[in-house]
Each structure stands twice: as C-alpha cells, then as structure tokens.
Motif scaffolding. Sequence first.
Motif, mmCIF file in Angstrom:
data_model
loop_
_atom_site.group_PDB
_atom_site.id
_atom_site.type_symbol
_atom_site.label_atom_id
_atom_site.label_comp_id
_atom_site.label_asym_id
_atom_site.label_seq_id
_atom_site.Cartn_x
_atom_site.Cartn_y
_atom_site.Cartn_z
ATOM 1 N N ARG A 1 -6.821 -7.258 11.401
ATOM 2 C CA ARG A 1 -7.874 -7.260 10.610
ATOM 3 C C ARG A 1 -7.396 -7.293 9.125
ATOM 4 N N TYR B 1 -2.497 -9.734 9.945
ATOM 5 C CA TYR B 1 -1.838 -8.813 8.746
ATOM 6 C C TYR B 1 -0.583 -8.446 9.486
ATOM 7 N N ASP C 1 0.824 -1.158 0.076
ATOM 8 C CA ASP C 1 0.160 0.222 -0.152
ATOM 9 C C ASP C 1 0.871 1.425 0.014
ATOM 10 N N GLU D 1 -5.591 -2.729 1.119
ATOM 11 C CA GLU D 1 -5.293 -3.844 0.766
ATOM 12 C C GLU D 1 -6.494 -4.870 0.281
ATOM 13 N N ASP E 1 -6.970 -1.831 4.694
ATOM 14 C CA ASP E 1 -7.766 -1.163 3.816
ATOM 15 C C ASP E 1 -6.881 0.060 3.464
#
Length: 427
Positions: free
Chosen positions: A286, A268, A211, A291, A289
């Motif tokens: 989690r 993650y 990212d 990804e 975001d």
Amino acid sequence: MNILLLGSGGREHALAWKIAASPLVTKLWCAPGNAGIAREAECVALDITDHAAVIDFCRAGKVDFVVVGPDAPIAAGIVDDLNAAGFKAFGPTKAAGQLESSKSFTKALCRANNIPTATYEHFTDADKAKAWIRARGAPIVVKADGLAAGKGVVVAMTEQEALDAVDMMFGGGFGEAGAEVVVEEFMAGEEASFFALCDGEHALPLATAQDHKRAFDGDRGPNTGGMGAYSPAPVLTDAICTQVMEQMIIPTLRALAAMGSPYKGVLYAGVMVTKDGPKLVEYNARFGDPECQVLMLRMMSDIVPALIACADGQLKNFSLRWFDDVALTVIMATKGYPGDYGKGFVIEGLDEAAKVEGVEIFHAGTRADDGKILSNGGRVLNVCASGKTVTEAQQRAYAAVDRIKWPEGFCRRDIGWQAVAREKARS
Ligand code: AMP
Ligand code: GLY
C-alpha cells in the motif's frame, strides 16, 4: 465514473484530494473517512471489514472502481472478494499482499531471487531463536512475523535486548503476530521509501520519500506509524533507484507472477542505503502514511488513470508527471501517542494555518461535531507544504503548525533534518 475509497487516515485524505481533482470522477465516496475527507468525498459509515456490506454498497452505488488505502483490508482479501463480485479495485490480492502481511514470505522470496536484504532466519521456537542471536551477537533485529501496526520490530543494540524481545514475542506481546519470529542482520545506513505502481507485470516508479518513524526530535523515542515525511529523498539518487527497480521490484513482480499471484497496486519498498548499495528492509502492499501525502502533493498528472492501469494490466508505456517542488509533511499527534492518548479535544486555527503559502492540511484521526473539529485518534493532522527547497517547505509547514490551537497535540520540530542539513552543506 463512480469511485469508492476505503480508509480513514491522512493517506486516504491525500488520495481523496487527488482523486477528487480528476475530471474522470462523477462521484467519490470514502468509507469510513474522516472530517477532512468529508470535504472531498461523501463519507459513508461502512464497516470495511464486512466485505459483503462493501460489495452491497458497490452494487447499490454503481461503483466503477474501488481504491484500497490501508493494509488491513488487503490482508483480509478485500480485493479478491471485490474482484469475485465483478468489481475492479486498486490493490493487491491477499496472496500478493503477503509481501507485507508475512515477513517470512518476503524473506524467502528475497532469498530465492537474490534480492539484496539482511540475512535472516525464521523461528517458531524461542530457544532456537536465542541460540542464533547468541551466535551472531548485537546489534541484531527481531521481528514478529505478522502485521503488528508497524510496531512489531525490535532493533536490539545489545544481545540482552534481543533475547528479551524473543521472550516478549513468543510470550504473546504482539498477539498472533508474534507466534513466528524473524531474526535478521542489522543493516547500517540511511533509510528511505521507494514506491512503484505495478500491474502484475510492469512497474512504474513514483517519486521517492523519507519518513521519520520515531516519536521525538533527533529520531529518539518509540517507533510510530510515521511522524513526518518529505519527497523527494535525496539519498535515493537516480542510480540507486535504478538498482532498486532492477534488483528488487522487477524480480519481485516476476516471482509473484510465476507463483500465479501477480502483484497489482502500489509496491512500497523500505530501502536501506548501505555502503554495499540498497538493501530491502521491508515491503508494504500500500502507500506509506505519511509518504503518500507528500507524493500526492507532488504528482501533477491525474492519478485515476494510473490506478486503473494497475488493475487493468496497462501500465506499460504509462508515464506520470511530477512537480519539481519538494513537499514535506509534519504529523500532529495526540500527546501520549504511540502509547495511550485521549480523544475528543477541540482543534482550532485550521483555516488560518491553511492560508500559509504552499500549505495543504490533510486530516488523519479527526471527526466533526457541531461545526468543530475534534481529535479522534493518535495521528491527527498532516500539515503539508510545498517549497523550492526542503528548508522552505519545512519553514512553511511549521508556520502553519504554529497557527493551530490544540494544546493536547504535539509534533516533531525537525522533520526533514537530513535534507535540510544537506541543503545547508551545499549553500
Ligand atoms: P519494518 O517494520 O520491518 O519496516 O521495521 C521497522 C523499522 O525498523 C525499519 O523501518 C527500520 O528502521 C528498522 N529495521 C528493520 N529491519 C532492520 C534491519 N535489518 N537493520 C536495521 N534496521 C532495521
Ligand atoms: N510511513 C510508514 C508506513 O506507512 O508504513
């Protein structure tokens, strides 16, 4: 089966899109959702910080499975409360979720289990933190211990910057999250995101991603939640992924199981590929975001059995199939983000944009009003595209971006630059 998804970002739109495609799903709700999620799921105006209300909804709707998207409900113990009420959920318990919610917990776990990461010290006192910084010099990294929306980290290139960061954090700059501070060695290298589904004992690696955390082109400007991503991340070669599994993920699962807090959900790992091999930057409890958005586009298999296998401890012998095509996503954010920004601006051209070959648009901060789509947050749209190469996916994503009419929005124009440069060098 009946599924309830919790969250309202681009990550949750991608999850909703993928879950809704499963033949196992009878009914999908999302709380609270957004204007894009409403195309895949019935959005319900539940306050997800009110666990009793979520449980009441599960009872009334005969929910079979709850999928938790963001970190805040995990840190608040939503999975513990759902399990106690007899509901099955995807996501770690509060204790296991400390891998994300407490940097000092994770650093201590790494130290005890020889997991490669930056050397560090944990401080509750500003003077001691400053003495450690002065002894080691810059570059050096200062982190608030708790959750600070991905913004609690100062990568200080000078000693003065680091000392100022200590004062800012102990001075309440990040609220409660800064009451304790971790100072750590600066790791030089290329960073990427590694994901594994976990069932408490076994781990199943997913596709990799990279990212772009900085707000502006050339990786400049302030850190954000993420301005774009692509998958796979070439820097995470098969050999490095094996090292990440053996040196990080597996020992972490073992350590948590031994503590009586087995980790179930997606783990993650932010990984820095250094000249000495992969090192852990941080864990999140989690999906990433943005990804998640590119992972969902590339996942060929039905995701629902995989999520359930995590909760049931049945991941052993489980496998997932992936499309070979790469995926890339460009985040369109409201001008001003990650600082102050306005809301309620009309966005047009989404249908035209979605017609570009290989393009899928996920919504983050949007809401629908009288048939119009309005911006309703900092990160607003995820314009995603698949392609044979990152270069192709990038061209498609930006072709779609150029069809979106939203003068109050902005995006980076260089998402995927590392991989595009590698592709150019090869051709
Ligand atoms: P974190 O919230 O811990 O992921 O940190 C945010 C970002 O700061 C990371 O994604 C890295 O880009 C950077 N960062 C954090 N820790 C280090 C470190 N020890 N060395 C270099 N960069 C770091
Ligand atoms: N993309 C970074 C994160 O989700 O934390």
